[in-house]
Design an enzyme around this catalytic site. Structure first.
Site, PDB file in Angstrom:
ATOM      1  N   GLY A  14       0.920  -1.289  -0.121  1.00 63.54           N
ATOM      2  CA  GLY A  14      -0.050   0.140  -0.067  1.00 63.54           C
ATOM      3  C   GLY A  14       0.886   1.245   0.211  1.00 63.54           C
ATOM      4  O   GLY A  14       1.900   1.386   0.693  1.00 63.54           O
ATOM      5  N   ILE A 142       1.586   3.011   6.656  1.00 63.86           N
ATOM      6  CA  ILE A 142       0.771   3.865   7.925  1.00 63.86           C
ATOM      7  C   ILE A 142       0.485   2.953   8.924  1.00 63.86           C
ATOM      8  O   ILE A 142       0.059   3.512   9.862  1.00 63.86           O
ATOM      9  CB  ILE A 142      -0.204   4.394   6.886  1.00 63.86           C
ATOM     10  CG1 ILE A 142      -1.357   3.413   6.709  1.00 63.86           C
ATOM     11  CG2 ILE A 142       0.153   5.199   5.767  1.00 63.86           C
ATOM     12  CD1 ILE A 142      -2.777   3.932   6.210  1.00 63.86           C
ATOM     13  N   ASP A 143       0.472   1.660   9.002  1.00 61.46           N
ATOM     14  CA  ASP A 143      -0.160   0.711   9.896  1.00 61.46           C
ATOM     15  C   ASP A 143       1.014   0.742  11.123  1.00 61.46           C
ATOM     16  O   ASP A 143       0.639   0.521  12.493  1.00 61.46           O
ATOM     17  CB  ASP A 143      -0.236  -0.910   9.541  1.00 61.46           C
ATOM     18  CG  ASP A 143      -1.377  -0.825   8.538  1.00 61.46           C
ATOM     19  OD1 ASP A 143      -2.343   0.097   8.614  1.00 61.46           O
ATOM     20  OD2 ASP A 143      -1.204  -1.634   7.816  1.00 61.46           O
ATOM     21  N   LEU A 301      -7.671   8.309   1.931  1.00 63.91           N
ATOM     22  CA  LEU A 301      -7.232   9.694   2.161  1.00 63.91           C
ATOM     23  C   LEU A 301      -6.202   9.563   3.077  1.00 63.91           C
ATOM     24  O   LEU A 301      -5.326  10.554   3.085  1.00 63.91           O
ATOM     25  CB  LEU A 301      -8.397  10.591   2.391  1.00 63.91           C
ATOM     26  CG  LEU A 301      -9.560  11.090   1.524  1.00 63.91           C
ATOM     27  CD1 LEU A 301     -10.532  11.865   2.258  1.00 63.91           C
ATOM     28  CD2 LEU A 301      -8.644  11.849   0.543  1.00 63.91           C
ATOM     29  N   GLN A 302      -6.163   8.770   4.067  1.00 65.89           N
ATOM     30  CA  GLN A 302      -5.247   8.670   5.136  1.00 65.89           C
ATOM     31  C   GLN A 302      -3.803   8.240   4.696  1.00 65.89           C
ATOM     32  O   GLN A 302      -2.942   8.713   5.418  1.00 65.89           O
ATOM     33  CB  GLN A 302      -5.511   7.458   6.001  1.00 65.89           C
ATOM     34  CG  GLN A 302      -6.750   7.611   6.795  1.00 65.89           C
ATOM     35  CD  GLN A 302      -7.398   6.350   7.339  1.00 65.89           C
ATOM     36  OE1 GLN A 302      -7.060   5.966   8.549  1.00 65.89           O
ATOM     37  NE2 GLN A 302      -8.243   5.609   6.431  1.00 65.89           N
ATOM     38  N   ARG A 303      -3.458   7.824   3.370  1.00 69.00           N
ATOM     39  CA  ARG A 303      -2.439   7.449   3.092  1.00 69.00           C
ATOM     40  C   ARG A 303      -1.784   8.158   1.830  1.00 69.00           C
ATOM     41  O   ARG A 303      -0.839   7.853   0.924  1.00 69.00           O
ATOM     42  CB  ARG A 303      -2.354   5.984   2.523  1.00 69.00           C
ATOM     43  CG  ARG A 303      -2.961   5.487   1.494  1.00 69.00           C
ATOM     44  CD  ARG A 303      -3.190   4.128   1.251  1.00 69.00           C
ATOM     45  NE  ARG A 303      -3.548   3.585   0.121  1.00 69.00           N
ATOM     46  CZ  ARG A 303      -3.885   2.240  -0.313  1.00 69.00           C
ATOM     47  NH1 ARG A 303      -3.614   1.308   0.703  1.00 69.00           N
ATOM     48  NH2 ARG A 303      -4.405   2.034  -1.468  1.00 69.00           N
TER      49      ARG A 303
END
Length: 410
Positions: A14, A142-143, A301-303
Site C-alpha cells: 500500500g 501507515i499501519d 485519504l489517510q495514505r
C-alpha cells in the site's frame, strides 16, 4: 563494493504519503556515491516482467527530487506479489539470473511487512548461493506495525491526517443542539497505531474522540453502547475513533457483519478490503440509543494526504532511503533499515540495521499498557510516543492553486 554500481529500487504494498521521500533518498545517496539507479515498475512483479525505468533520466535534477518528495503514493507503481517458498529453487535461480543479466549490484525494496518478506527470501537465497548482490529493505507503512523499529515512515503523516480530520469532524458534529454519535473509521488491519493517533486531535471536548477502539482489545457491543449512553447523558456530541480491524471476542471482524465487507483475499492472505465497521456501529447505536449517528470512513485519504504531511516523517523517510544505499555499499544484505529512538525531549532517532528475517511476517501491536483498562481509549504514554511523529510542516510547492506533484511515469 567498489567502482560504479547499479542499484535497483522498487516500491511495494500500500502507498503512503512519504514512500516517495524514501525513493528520493535512495536516488540522492546513489548520485552522491556515483551509482546508477534503475527503478522497478510495479515492484518485483514488474521487474520480473522486464519493466524498469532509468531513474537518472526520469529524475534529472534536484527540482525533480524535491517534487518527488512531496508527491503522494508510489511513483514507481506498486504490487502485492508473494514470492514462493525457498524450496522453489527454479524461481530464485531465474530471479537472480535476471538481476545478474541487468547488471544489478544491490536491490532496495521500499515497503511494509510483506515487502520485507520479499527481501528476506531474496537475501537468504542470495547468501545461500554466494551471490554478490545485496538486498536491503527500506520500511514504510501507515499501519506502523513492523517489529524492531521504533516506528515506520508513513505512519507519522497518516497520523497527522487522522488527528487533523478528527478534530475538524468533531467541530462539525458539535454545531447542533442535539444528541449525536459520530464513528470515524480509521485504517489498521491488525494493529491500532493509526486509530490511536486520533487521540492527538486536541483536548477532550474540543476535537479528541471520546473513545478509541483498537484491534488489540476485543470489542463488546453492549459495553460500548453503555459507555456511549453514559457520555450522552452529560454531553451532546460523542465521537468514537474506531480501527477498521476491530474484532469481537471470538475474533470476528466487525466489518464482516456488514454487507459492505470486502470479499476475497490478496496473495498474502489478507482480506482484500476492510470496510463497514463504522457504518455497522452507527446503525447499532441509532437503534439502541435513539440518537442521530454518522459513520465517516477516512479510507485511502489517510495514505495520500500529502498536503498535511509531517515534516518529521518526510525527513526520516528520506534518510532511511539514504541509509539503505549506504548499507548496500558497505556490503550488508538481508537487512532492513530501522529507527531507534534516542529521546522524546528533544525528539531524536538514529538509523540502525536489523536482520530482515526477524522482521518479516510479524506484527507489532500497540502495547496493552498503552491502552486504557476498559480497552476503549489510549493512554498518555501512547500520546507521548506518537506526538513527535506528527510534528513539523513541509513547505508545499503550489501550481494553479493546488499542490504541485511530479508527473506520473508513462
Amino acid at each position: 563494493m567498489s567502482g560504479e554500481k547499479n542499484i535497483l529500487v522498487g516500491q511495494s504494498g500500500g502507498p503512503t504519503t512519504t514512500i516517495n521521500a524514501s525513493l528520493a533518498g535512495v536516488v540522492a545517496a546513489a548520485r552522491e556515491e556515483g551509482c546508477h539507479v534503475t527503478g522497478m515498475r510495479h515492484g518485483i512483479q514488474g521487474f520480473l516482467a522486464g519493466r524498469t525505468v532509468d531513474l537518472g533520466e526520469a529524475l534529472p535534477g534536484q527540482e525533480s527530487l524535491t517534487l518527488l518528495r512531496q508527491t503522494p503514493a508510489s511513483w514507481l507503481g506498486s504490487c502485492r506479489f508473494k514470492l514462493p517458498g525457498l524450496s522453489d529453487q527454479a524461481f530464485y535461480e531465474d530471479a537472480l539470473a535476471r538481476l545478474d543479466a541487468a547488471g544489478i549490484d544491490a536491490v532496495l525494496y521500499i515497503g511494509g511487512n510483506d515487502s520485507m518478506d520479499t527481501i528476506a527470501k531474496l537475501g537468504t537465497y542470495g547468501a545461500r548461493v554466494g551471490s554478490p548482490i545485496r538486498f536491503i529493505g527500506v520500511p514504510k507503512t501507515i499501519d506502523n506495525d513492523l517489529v524492531g523499529t521504533d516506528h515506520t515512515p508513513g505512519y507519522g503523516s497518516a497520523a497527522k491526517f487522522v488527528a487533523t480530520s478528527c478534530g475538524e469532524l468533531f467541530r462539525d458534529a458539535d454545531v447542533y443542539d442535539l444528541k449525536s454519535v459520530t464513528f470515524v473509521e480509521i485504517m489498521g488491519r491488525d494493529a491500532g497505531w493509526l486509530a490511536g493517533a486520533s487521540a492527538l486531535a486536541g483536548p477532550r471536548g474540543a476535537g479528541r474522540p471520546d473513545l478509541v477502539l483498537l484491534p488489540e482489545v476485543p470489542l463488546g457491543e453492549d459495553a460500548l453502547m453503555e459507555r456511549i449512553a453514559s457520555l450522552l447523558s452529560k454531553q451532546n456530541t460523542v465521537m468514537v475513533g474506531v480501527s477498521e480491524g476491530v474484532r469481537t471476542a471470538d475474533g470476528t471482524l466487525i466489518c464482516e457483519k456488514t454487507v459492505a465487507a470486502g470479499t476475497g483475499t490478496d496473495e498474502f492472505g489478507h482480506l482484500a478490503q476492510l470496510s463497514g465497521t463504522s457504518r455497522y456501529l452507527a446503525d447499532i447505536a441509532k437503534a439502541r440509543l435513539g440518537c442521530k449517528t454518522r459513520a465517516v470512513e477516512l479510507s485511502t485519504l489517510q495514505r495520500c494526504a500529502s498536503h498535511v504531511a509531517s515534516a518529521t516523517d518526510l525527513d526520516e523517510a528520506f534518510e532511511l532511503g539514504r541509509a539503505g544505499v549506504r548499507a548496500a555499499l558497505d556490503g550488508q544484505t538481508a537487512r532492513m533499515c530501522a529507527l531507534t529512538r534516542v529521546s522524546d525531549e528533544p525528539y531524536q532517532t538514529v538509523p540502525v540495521l536489523l536482520d530482515v528475517v526477524e522482521i518479516a511476517n510479524k506484527v507489532k501491536p500497540v502495547p496493552r499498557a498503552w491502552i486504557s483498562a476498559d480497552g476503549m481509549d489510549v493512554t498518555e504514554d501512547f500520546e507521548r510516543y506518537a506526538r513527535p511523529l506528527v510534528c513539523g510542516e513541509e513547505p508545499v510547492t503550489y501550481a494553479d492553486g493546488v499542490p504541485a506533484r511530479l508527473a506520473p511515469l508513462a
